[in-house]
Design an enzyme around this catalytic site. Structure first.
Site: not given
Ligand code: IPM
Ligand code: MG
Length: 370
Positions: A141, A191, A223, A247, A251
């Site tokens: 990042y 990884k 993975d 990240d 999700d």
């Molecule tokens: C998160 C989001 C952010 C990230 C984006 C919006 C930049 O996806 O906080 O998980 O990638 O960190």
């Molecule tokens: Mg995210």
């Protein structure tokens, strides 16, 4: 206690979920007798619209002056094709870096009332309870060099995954300390079969682990971790990982909770001289522009982030516990937003906030015997 907090609603549904989170914060403060000192600022797309930049200096000043920051979400489709420095997301990366919040805690757990909201089989999900500890201010990042250069067949894009020993060391300590208050098990995700970056990661984590002989450490490749999270989520307690892996995995973890709208997060930095930790609190979900302004977004991730703030920035454990209990009760009552697929008519965002306020107030009255 005086709570000095910066509110950054941001974009899309960030505005409406933050409104409910602040409503709840006010109610908790009233009930428990804390004084609130709130300021509000601009971040993300709304900041670009009003000031030309996603992370205005004024917001930086306010954030540095506050004890904690509560953030909604950033991102607007009108900026989808803008260069990286003019994108709302850059504001988020900017404030994370400015505050130095290197450890992002993303608790993921299943709720009994939501078992059927998850596409996974109930027996796999029931009882899952883990925390993803995501490194937040390093890795791909932020690494340089970065950028796109050349043109035609010569066009080339570069990002750099870079970690220093101290960056890995401090987030690993955070993970092990958290593990001590839980089931004493850290799983480090990397990884290392391919990336030098991960080889250093693993080496430093192993060294840090020596300070925590009571905590079990294991390693898993990213993975495989992605697969195990849905095959056998109950094997995880603390999942420690670098920025991009965290990240992606968080999700995926949302599937266990039933909806990404449920997930809170706490981003913590160094301890200040006052003993308090710098903290940035935000739901894991994005700005969901498709449903923004319709009063149907789930505010529980944002409200859960308030609970995390009370606990980690202010040490108000009892208040945090009461708030988390209220969240659970609302889920049991079925008064929830459409993403949680309630049996009856879905509740509006504001109704969920009101219900939480009522429950917190009632629970306090009962505890005090009033
Ligand atoms: C998160 C989001 C952010 C990230 C984006 C919006 C930049 O996806 O906080 O998980 O990638 O960190
Ligand atoms: Mg995210």
């Amino acid at each position: 206690m005086k709570l000095k907090i910066l509110i950054l609603p941001g974009d899309g549904i960030g505005v409406e979920v933050t409104r409910e989170a602040v409503k709840v914060l006010r109610q908790v403060s009233n009930v428990y007798g804390h004084e609130l000192d709130l300021s509000e600022g601009l971040l993300g797309g709304v900041a670009i619209q009003q000031t030309g930049t996603p992370f205005p200096d004024r917001t930086r000043e306010l954030a540095l002056a506050a004890d904690a920051t509560l953030l909604g979400a950033v991102g607007l489709p009108e900026f989808d094709n803008a260069p990286p420095e003019k994108r709302p997301e850059r504001g988020l990366l900017g404030i994370r870096k400015a505050l130095g919040v290197y450890a992002n805690l993303r608790p993921v757990r299943s709720y009994r009332a939501l078992l059927d909201s998850s596409p996974l089989k109930n027996h796999l999900v029931d009882g899952a309870d883990l925390v993803i500890v995501r490194e937040l201010t390093g890795g791909l990042y932020y690494g340089t060099p970065r950028g796109i250069s050349g043109s035609g067949a010569e066009e080339r894009a570069v990002n750099t995954m870079t970690y220093t020993r101290p960056e890995i060391d401090r987030v690993a300590h955070m993970a092990f300390q958290l593990a001590r208050g839980r089931r004493k098990h850290v799983t480090s995700v990397d990884k290392s079969n391919v990336l030098e970056n991960s080889q250093l990661w693993r080496r430093v984590v192993v060294e840090v682990a020596r300070d925590y002989p009571d905590v079990t450490l294991d390693h898993i490749l990213v993975d495989n971790c992605a697969m195990q999270l849905v095959l056998n989520p109950k094997r995880f307690d603390i999942v420690l990982t670098e920025n991009l892996f965290g990240d992606i995995l968080s999700d995926e973890g949302a599937v266990l909770a039933g909806s990404i709208g449920m997930l809170p997060s706490a981003s913590l930095g160094a301890q200040k001289s006052s003993g308090a930790r710098t903290g940035l609190y935000e739901p894991v979900h994005g700005s969901a522009p498709d449903i923004a302004g319709q009063n149907k977004a789930n505010p529980l991730g944002a409200i859960g982030s308030v609970a995390a703030m009370l606990e980690y920035s202010f040490g108000l454990i009892e208040e945090a516990r009461a708030l988390n209990a209220a969240i659970e009760k609302v889920l049991d009552s079925g008064r929830t937003t459409a993403d949680l697929k309630p049996h009856g008519k879905p509740a509006a965002t504001s109704e969920v906030g009101d219900a939480i306020c009522e429950l917190v107030t009632k629970a306090y009255a009962v505890a005090e015997g009033n």
